[in-house]
Design a protein around this motif. Structure first.
Motif, PDB file in Angstrom:
ATOM      1  N   ALA A 104       0.816  -1.129  -0.114  1.00  0.00           N
ATOM      2  CA  ALA A 104       0.139   0.047  -0.106  1.00  0.00           C
ATOM      3  C   ALA A 104       0.821   1.385   0.034  1.00  0.00           C
ATOM      4  O   ALA A 104       2.038   1.033   0.223  1.00  0.00           O
ATOM      5  N   ARG A 105       0.263   2.219  -0.175  1.00  0.00           N
ATOM      6  CA  ARG A 105       0.965   3.669  -0.072  1.00  0.00           C
ATOM      7  C   ARG A 105       1.123   3.862   1.285  1.00  0.00           C
ATOM      8  O   ARG A 105       0.582   4.020   2.107  1.00  0.00           O
ATOM      9  N   MET A 106       2.780   4.277   1.381  1.00  0.00           N
ATOM     10  CA  MET A 106       3.130   4.416   2.983  1.00  0.00           C
ATOM     11  C   MET A 106       2.393   5.841   3.413  1.00  0.00           C
ATOM     12  O   MET A 106       2.194   6.682   2.683  1.00  0.00           O
ATOM     13  N   PRO A 107       2.725   6.044   4.744  1.00  0.00           N
ATOM     14  CA  PRO A 107       2.305   7.399   5.034  1.00  0.00           C
ATOM     15  C   PRO A 107       3.172   8.550   4.670  1.00  0.00           C
ATOM     16  O   PRO A 107       2.539   9.749   4.565  1.00  0.00           O
ATOM     17  N   THR A 108       4.106   8.474   4.118  1.00  0.00           N
ATOM     18  CA  THR A 108       4.892   9.340   3.288  1.00  0.00           C
ATOM     19  C   THR A 108       4.703   9.699   1.955  1.00  0.00           C
ATOM     20  O   THR A 108       5.402  10.425   1.486  1.00  0.00           O
ATOM     21  N   GLY A 109       3.779   8.670   1.364  1.00  0.00           N
ATOM     22  CA  GLY A 109       3.406   8.858  -0.068  1.00  0.00           C
ATOM     23  C   GLY A 109       3.832   7.875  -0.802  1.00  0.00           C
ATOM     24  O   GLY A 109       3.174   7.855  -2.065  1.00  0.00           O
ATOM     25  N   GLU A 110       4.787   7.238  -0.820  1.00  0.00           N
ATOM     26  CA  GLU A 110       5.493   6.289  -1.501  1.00  0.00           C
ATOM     27  C   GLU A 110       4.716   4.986  -1.368  1.00  0.00           C
ATOM     28  O   GLU A 110       4.127   4.767  -0.562  1.00  0.00           O
ATOM     29  N   ARG A 111       4.932   4.148  -2.390  1.00  0.00           N
ATOM     30  CA  ARG A 111       4.584   2.927  -2.557  1.00  0.00           C
ATOM     31  C   ARG A 111       5.580   1.846  -3.207  1.00  0.00           C
ATOM     32  O   ARG A 111       6.247   2.042  -4.003  1.00  0.00           O
ATOM     33  N   MET A 112       5.937   0.826  -2.321  1.00  0.00           N
ATOM     34  CA  MET A 112       6.989  -0.148  -2.509  1.00  0.00           C
ATOM     35  C   MET A 112       6.561  -1.226  -3.519  1.00  0.00           C
ATOM     36  O   MET A 112       7.407  -1.613  -4.755  1.00  0.00           O
ATOM     37  N   ASN A 113       5.449  -1.661  -3.657  1.00  0.00           N
ATOM     38  CA  ASN A 113       4.930  -2.676  -4.542  1.00  0.00           C
ATOM     39  C   ASN A 113       5.785  -4.072  -4.450  1.00  0.00           C
ATOM     40  O   ASN A 113       6.473  -4.522  -5.483  1.00  0.00           O
ATOM     41  N   VAL A 114       5.985  -4.634  -3.246  1.00  0.00           N
ATOM     42  CA  VAL A 114       6.905  -5.522  -3.390  1.00  0.00           C
ATOM     43  C   VAL A 114       6.104  -6.645  -2.473  1.00  0.00           C
ATOM     44  O   VAL A 114       5.840  -6.815  -1.233  1.00  0.00           O
ATOM     45  N   PRO A 115       5.634  -7.604  -3.351  1.00  0.00           N
ATOM     46  CA  PRO A 115       4.755  -8.522  -2.931  1.00  0.00           C
ATOM     47  C   PRO A 115       5.435  -9.483  -1.911  1.00  0.00           C
ATOM     48  O   PRO A 115       6.525  -9.694  -1.965  1.00  0.00           O
ATOM     49  N   ILE A 116       4.720 -10.114  -0.971  1.00  0.00           N
ATOM     50  CA  ILE A 116       5.205 -10.916  -0.013  1.00  0.00           C
ATOM     51  C   ILE A 116       5.799 -12.419  -0.590  1.00  0.00           C
ATOM     52  O   ILE A 116       5.205 -13.048  -1.437  1.00  0.00           O
ATOM     53  N   SER A 117       7.072 -12.711  -0.181  1.00  0.00           N
ATOM     54  CA  SER A 117       7.672 -13.775  -0.742  1.00  0.00           C
ATOM     55  C   SER A 117       6.993 -15.226  -0.207  1.00  0.00           C
ATOM     56  O   SER A 117       6.410 -15.344   0.767  1.00  0.00           O
ATOM     57  N   LEU A 118       7.052 -16.340  -0.821  1.00  0.00           N
ATOM     58  CA  LEU A 118       6.510 -17.494  -0.228  1.00  0.00           C
ATOM     59  C   LEU A 118       7.055 -17.861   0.940  1.00  0.00           C
ATOM     60  O   LEU A 118       6.550 -18.456   1.908  1.00  0.00           O
ATOM     61  N   GLN A 119       8.460 -17.839   1.178  1.00  0.00           N
ATOM     62  CA  GLN A 119       9.524 -18.091   1.986  1.00  0.00           C
ATOM     63  C   GLN A 119       9.093 -17.446   3.469  1.00  0.00           C
ATOM     64  O   GLN A 119       8.900 -17.836   4.323  1.00  0.00           O
ATOM     65  N   LEU A 120       8.569 -16.114   3.088  1.00  0.00           N
ATOM     66  CA  LEU A 120       8.280 -15.234   4.283  1.00  0.00           C
ATOM     67  C   LEU A 120       6.702 -15.603   4.903  1.00  0.00           C
ATOM     68  O   LEU A 120       6.367 -15.648   5.827  1.00  0.00           O
ATOM     69  N   GLU A 121       5.941 -15.881   3.837  1.00  0.00           N
ATOM     70  CA  GLU A 121       4.495 -16.360   4.086  1.00  0.00           C
ATOM     71  C   GLU A 121       4.655 -17.534   4.734  1.00  0.00           C
ATOM     72  O   GLU A 121       3.848 -17.750   5.872  1.00  0.00           O
ATOM     73  N   GLU A 122       5.430 -18.492   4.549  1.00  0.00           N
ATOM     74  CA  GLU A 122       5.590 -19.728   5.290  1.00  0.00           C
ATOM     75  C   GLU A 122       5.931 -19.803   6.734  1.00  0.00           C
ATOM     76  O   GLU A 122       5.547 -20.162   7.596  1.00  0.00           O
ATOM     77  N   ALA A 123       7.062 -18.762   6.783  1.00  0.00           N
ATOM     78  CA  ALA A 123       7.447 -18.184   8.174  1.00  0.00           C
ATOM     79  C   ALA A 123       6.293 -17.504   9.004  1.00  0.00           C
ATOM     80  O   ALA A 123       6.167 -17.954  10.063  1.00  0.00           O
ATOM     81  N   PHE A 124       5.422 -16.877   8.393  1.00  0.00           N
ATOM     82  CA  PHE A 124       4.279 -16.238   9.095  1.00  0.00           C
ATOM     83  C   PHE A 124       3.291 -17.564   9.489  1.00  0.00           C
ATOM     84  O   PHE A 124       2.739 -17.272  10.689  1.00  0.00           O
ATOM     85  N   LYS A 125       3.192 -18.379   8.641  1.00  0.00           N
ATOM     86  CA  LYS A 125       2.406 -19.469   8.971  1.00  0.00           C
ATOM     87  C   LYS A 125       2.698 -20.246   9.935  1.00  0.00           C
ATOM     88  O   LYS A 125       1.707 -20.667  10.902  1.00  0.00           O
ATOM     89  N   ALA A 126       4.010 -20.313  10.417  1.00  0.00           N
ATOM     90  CA  ALA A 126       4.633 -21.185  11.259  1.00  0.00           C
ATOM     91  C   ALA A 126       4.408 -20.481  12.793  1.00  0.00           C
ATOM     92  O   ALA A 126       4.471 -21.274  13.618  1.00  0.00           O
ATOM     93  N   MET A 127       4.074 -19.195  12.617  1.00  0.00           N
ATOM     94  CA  MET A 127       3.692 -18.254  13.895  1.00  0.00           C
ATOM     95  C   MET A 127       2.194 -18.559  14.388  1.00  0.00           C
ATOM     96  O   MET A 127       1.825 -18.143  15.224  1.00  0.00           O
TER      97      MET A 127
END
Length: 306
Positions: free
Chosen positions: A275-298
């Motif tokens: 999403a657009r950050m509070p400072t107005g910029e947007r990164m547009n970096v989708p979550i990686s499969l590896q990080l999504e799996e790490a989050f699921k483990a939590m």
């Protein structure tokens, strides 16, 4: 890019490191650990922040620290409040750099470091880390018009790195291994390193790919610079805190598991990376499969086990 099996092995290793101290539990009647006791007495938690590591930790237009890592730290602060029976803990923000962040923690100047710090075995001998919060790796930022595509194209040229980073270590190791004859110059922080590239004092800037992208977005420099090259290091990020305090480790672990069980991780990620950050910029970096799996483990919720 390294093979997926290597990345998976790396993630497993990182998970073991990041959670080294976090599995210990303490009884509610035991004395508080040194850090928690000091927090309870001061009614304050000191968060170390970075000025120029978007979207993890940086300053908004009013010079207030904001970012993904700081929101994770605020979740930990809430859990600390429950542990020390003080739900109204004050937060003091303390500026740190890549060079002094570990010393700031060891010298008791901060309680949590909320930036973009790589959890590796060397650092794990001195400090502790939260569970995994991001995965990055060293790449290069170069001018758009540059012919540089990978590190070997910089043979005999000048590259800037930020002092005290794993990226500096990776570049120095690659320079020696491949006899590149690089002139390696050092910036005090990512902003200074970026500015050295802008000013033509270096041919490339090497740091974690996500930080390079964040700086380009923050400076609206998409038409001037690009990120290139193969990954030169593997950098799993974690929130850093003092080692040897099982009770504090358990608090950090609980905070992350609550975020996982409440399914808050992905929305928080999307807030800062999509999403657009509070400072107005947007990164547009989708979550990686590896990080999504790490989050699921939590995720300890009942739905996670269905």
């Amino acid at each position: 890019m390294r093979p997926l099996t290597a990345i998976s092995s790396g993630l497993l290793l990182a998970a073991c490191l990041l959670a080294t101290d976090a599995l210990a539990q303490t009884g509610g009647n035991e004395a508080l650990s040194p850090t928690l006791s000091a927090i309870k007495n001061a009614h304050t938690v000191r968060l170390g922040y970075r000025e120029s590591s978007p979207p993890f930790s940086f300053l908004d237009q009013a010079n207030r620290p904001i970012g993904y890592s700081l929101e994770l730290c605020e979740a930990i602060v809430e859990e600390i409040g429950a542990e020390v029976d003080d739900p109204n803990l004050r937060i003091d923000y303390v500026k740190v750099t890549s060079d002094d962040r570990i010393d700031a923690l060891l010298q008791n100047k901060i309680d949590l470091e909320c930036g973009s710090t790589t959890a590796n075995s060397e650092r794990g001998k001195r400090v502790a880390f939260s569970p995994l919060m991001f995965v990055a790796g060293t790449k290069l930022m170069v001018p758009k018009a540059s012919s540089v595509q990978q590190l070997s194209d910089l043979k005999g040229k000048t590259i800037v790195v930020t002092k005290g980073t794993t990226n500096e270590q990776a570049i120095r190791a690659a320079d020696q291994k491949f006899s590149l004859g690089l002139t390696i110059v050092v910036g005090a922080d990512h902003e200074q390193s970026y500015q050295m590239l802008v000013d033509g004092k270096a041919d490339a800037f090497a740091t974690d790919d996500i930080l390079l992208s964040g700086l380009i977005v923050r400076h609206k420099a998409q038409d001037k610079f690009r990120v290139t090259g193969d990954y030169l290091s593997y950098d799993p990020y974690g929130i850093m805190f003092r080692k040897g305090e099982p009770q504090l480790s358990a608090v950090v672990e609980r905070a992350f598991r609550k975020l996982g069980s409440n399914h808050d991780f992905v929305p928080l990620y999307n807030k800062w990376f999509m999403a657009r950050m509070p400072t107005g910029e947007r990164m547009n970096v989708p979550i990686s499969l590896q990080l999504e799996e790490a989050f699921k483990a939590m995720d300890d919720s009942a739905s996670a086990n269905n």
